[in-house]
Design a protein around this motif. Structure first.
Motif, short mmCIF file in Angstrom:
data_model
loop_
_atom_site.label_atom_id
_atom_site.label_comp_id
_atom_site.label_asym_id
_atom_site.label_seq_id
_atom_site.Cartn_x
_atom_site.Cartn_y
_atom_site.Cartn_z
N VAL A 26 3.40 -0.73 7.60
CA VAL A 26 3.27 -1.73 6.16
C VAL A 26 1.78 -1.34 5.80
O VAL A 26 1.49 -1.00 4.65
N HIS A 27 0.65 -1.36 6.56
CA HIS A 27 -0.64 -1.22 6.34
C HIS A 27 -0.83 0.27 5.75
O HIS A 27 -1.58 0.41 4.60
N ASP A 28 -0.23 1.26 6.19
CA ASP A 28 -0.60 2.74 5.79
C ASP A 28 0.20 2.87 4.33
O ASP A 28 -0.39 3.39 3.51
N TRP A 29 1.18 2.07 4.16
CA TRP A 29 1.78 2.15 2.71
C TRP A 29 0.76 1.38 1.67
O TRP A 29 0.49 1.51 0.38
N GLU A 88 17.53 3.27 -6.80
CA GLU A 88 17.27 1.89 -6.23
C GLU A 88 15.82 1.67 -6.75
O GLU A 88 14.76 2.38 -6.60
N PRO A 89 15.40 0.33 -7.27
CA PRO A 89 14.04 0.00 -7.47
C PRO A 89 13.45 -0.42 -6.05
O PRO A 89 13.75 -1.26 -5.37
N TRP A 90 12.47 0.41 -5.85
CA TRP A 90 11.65 0.53 -4.61
C TRP A 90 10.26 -0.17 -4.81
O TRP A 90 9.76 -1.05 -3.94
N VAL A 91 9.81 -0.01 -5.94
CA VAL A 91 8.38 -0.76 -6.39
C VAL A 91 8.40 -1.24 -7.90
O VAL A 91 8.96 -0.51 -8.62
N ARG A 147 12.83 -11.09 -8.29
CA ARG A 147 11.77 -12.22 -7.92
C ARG A 147 11.95 -12.77 -6.48
O ARG A 147 13.06 -13.38 -6.22
N THR A 148 11.03 -12.65 -5.47
CA THR A 148 11.20 -12.92 -4.05
C THR A 148 9.73 -13.50 -3.77
O THR A 148 8.75 -12.67 -4.13
N ASP A 149 9.75 -14.32 -2.98
CA ASP A 149 8.22 -14.78 -2.27
C ASP A 149 7.91 -13.81 -1.22
O ASP A 149 8.57 -13.19 -0.46
N GLY A 150 6.72 -13.69 -1.07
CA GLY A 150 6.01 -12.98 0.01
C GLY A 150 6.01 -11.32 -0.18
O GLY A 150 5.90 -10.94 0.96
N LEU A 151 6.27 -10.98 -0.99
CA LEU A 151 6.33 -9.32 -1.02
C LEU A 151 4.77 -8.97 -1.31
O LEU A 151 3.86 -9.31 -1.80
N TRP A 152 4.59 -7.62 -0.43
CA TRP A 152 3.33 -7.21 -0.37
C TRP A 152 3.07 -6.19 -1.51
O TRP A 152 4.06 -5.64 -2.21
N ALA A 153 2.02 -6.47 -1.98
CA ALA A 153 1.54 -5.66 -3.17
C ALA A 153 0.16 -5.00 -2.90
O ALA A 153 -0.45 -5.67 -2.10
N ARG A 154 -0.32 -4.12 -3.66
CA ARG A 154 -1.39 -3.63 -3.46
C ARG A 154 -1.98 -3.25 -5.08
O ARG A 154 -1.09 -3.03 -5.71
N ARG A 155 -3.31 -2.92 -5.42
CA ARG A 155 -3.74 -2.71 -6.72
C ARG A 155 -4.98 -2.02 -6.47
O ARG A 155 -5.67 -2.12 -5.39
N VAL A 165 -8.39 1.17 -15.72
CA VAL A 165 -6.66 0.85 -15.79
C VAL A 165 -6.70 0.37 -14.31
O VAL A 165 -6.59 1.12 -13.25
N LEU A 166 -6.06 -0.81 -14.33
CA LEU A 166 -5.78 -1.66 -13.07
C LEU A 166 -4.37 -1.37 -13.03
O LEU A 166 -3.49 -1.84 -13.69
N VAL A 167 -4.16 -0.71 -11.71
CA VAL A 167 -2.62 -0.62 -11.40
C VAL A 167 -2.13 -1.53 -10.16
O VAL A 167 -2.99 -1.21 -9.03
N ALA A 168 -1.46 -2.61 -10.01
CA ALA A 168 -0.54 -2.96 -9.19
C ALA A 168 0.66 -2.38 -8.97
O ALA A 168 1.38 -2.27 -9.88
N GLU A 169 0.98 -2.57 -7.71
CA GLU A 169 2.38 -1.91 -7.03
C GLU A 169 2.97 -2.82 -6.23
O GLU A 169 2.12 -3.21 -4.98
N VAL A 170 3.93 -3.46 -6.20
CA VAL A 170 4.79 -4.43 -5.52
C VAL A 170 5.77 -3.61 -4.50
O VAL A 170 6.81 -3.22 -5.42
N PHE A 171 5.85 -3.88 -3.35
CA PHE A 171 7.00 -3.06 -2.56
C PHE A 171 8.00 -4.15 -2.45
O PHE A 171 8.11 -5.07 -2.13
N LEU A 172 9.28 -3.61 -3.14
CA LEU A 172 10.57 -4.58 -3.18
C LEU A 172 11.28 -4.33 -1.87
O LEU A 172 11.14 -3.46 -1.04
N PRO A 173 12.15 -5.21 -1.76
CA PRO A 173 12.74 -5.33 -0.43
C PRO A 173 13.58 -3.97 -0.13
O PRO A 173 13.48 -3.79 1.19
N ALA A 174 14.30 -3.46 -0.92
CA ALA A 174 15.14 -2.02 -0.78
C ALA A 174 13.96 -0.97 -0.53
O ALA A 174 14.57 -0.07 0.26
#
Length: 183
Positions: A26-29, A88-91, A147-155, A165-174
């Motif tokens: 997870v840290h790697d992604w 599938e929506p991944w992010v 909409r799910t609690d606790g999803l990892w995101a990075r920006r 340009v601020l880019v935030a990416e949220v990793f979805l459960p799929a």
């Protein structure tokens, strides 16, 4: 439901600040500095696509204003998309730029359509990428369908002169099973 501008993530943290530390995969992604678009394209064996959800001028959230160094309540261009693998929506990705810096910058965010902003930012050597940060993304900031609690995101913030340009990416459960990572 509270107004999204009032909500704050638990905290955006750099790799050395993040506690507890996520599993190594997870840290790697979260903290890999390569293009996420390129990594998702490889993971999906070229079955990658971008689905725009909404984009336009809007009031930026407090955390976005702070990251971009603009006044609270500033207007900006907001682009929200799904990054998909095999349909599938991944992010979920949210990219923002302050109006004051974007206008006259020559960057036409409004013309990206289903093209990846990441490819544009990584192909333009004039952009410098700031430090990656991660957090558990507030569920209220996500589209209702995911909409799910606790999803990892990075920006991270990509800057070129006065433009950020601020880019935030949220990793979805799929995403995690597709990447072979236990959720």
């Amino acid at each position: 439901m509270p107004h999204t501008a009032l909500l704050q993530p638990s905290s955006w943290s750099t790799a050395d600040q993040l506690q507890p530390t996520p599993a190594p995969a997870v840290h790697d992604w979260l903290f890999n500095e390569d293009s996420l678009t390129r990594r998702l394209t490889a993971l999906s064996a070229d079955a990658f696509s971008v689905t725009p959800l909404n984009e336009g001028w809007d009031t930026l959230r407090s955390d976005e204003c702070a990251a971009l160094g603009v006044a609270e309540g500033s207007q900006g261009w907001v682009r929200e998309v799904y990054l998909r693998g095999h349909g599938e929506p991944w992010v979920f990705a949210r990219s923002v730029a302050a109006r004051s810096a974007l206008e006259g910058s020559g960057l036409a965010l409004d013309q990206l359509g289903s093209h990846s902003l990441g490819e544009l930012l990584f192909s333009d050597r004039a952009f410098d990428r700031g430090a990656l940060q991660a957090c558990h993304y507030p569920a209220a900031w996500l589209p209702a369908a995911v909409r799910t609690d606790g999803l990892w995101a990075r920006r991270s913030c990509f800057s070129r002169g006065p433009l950020g340009v601020l880019v935030a990416e949220v990793f979805l459960p799929a995403f995690w099973p597709a990447a072979g990572i236990q959720g």
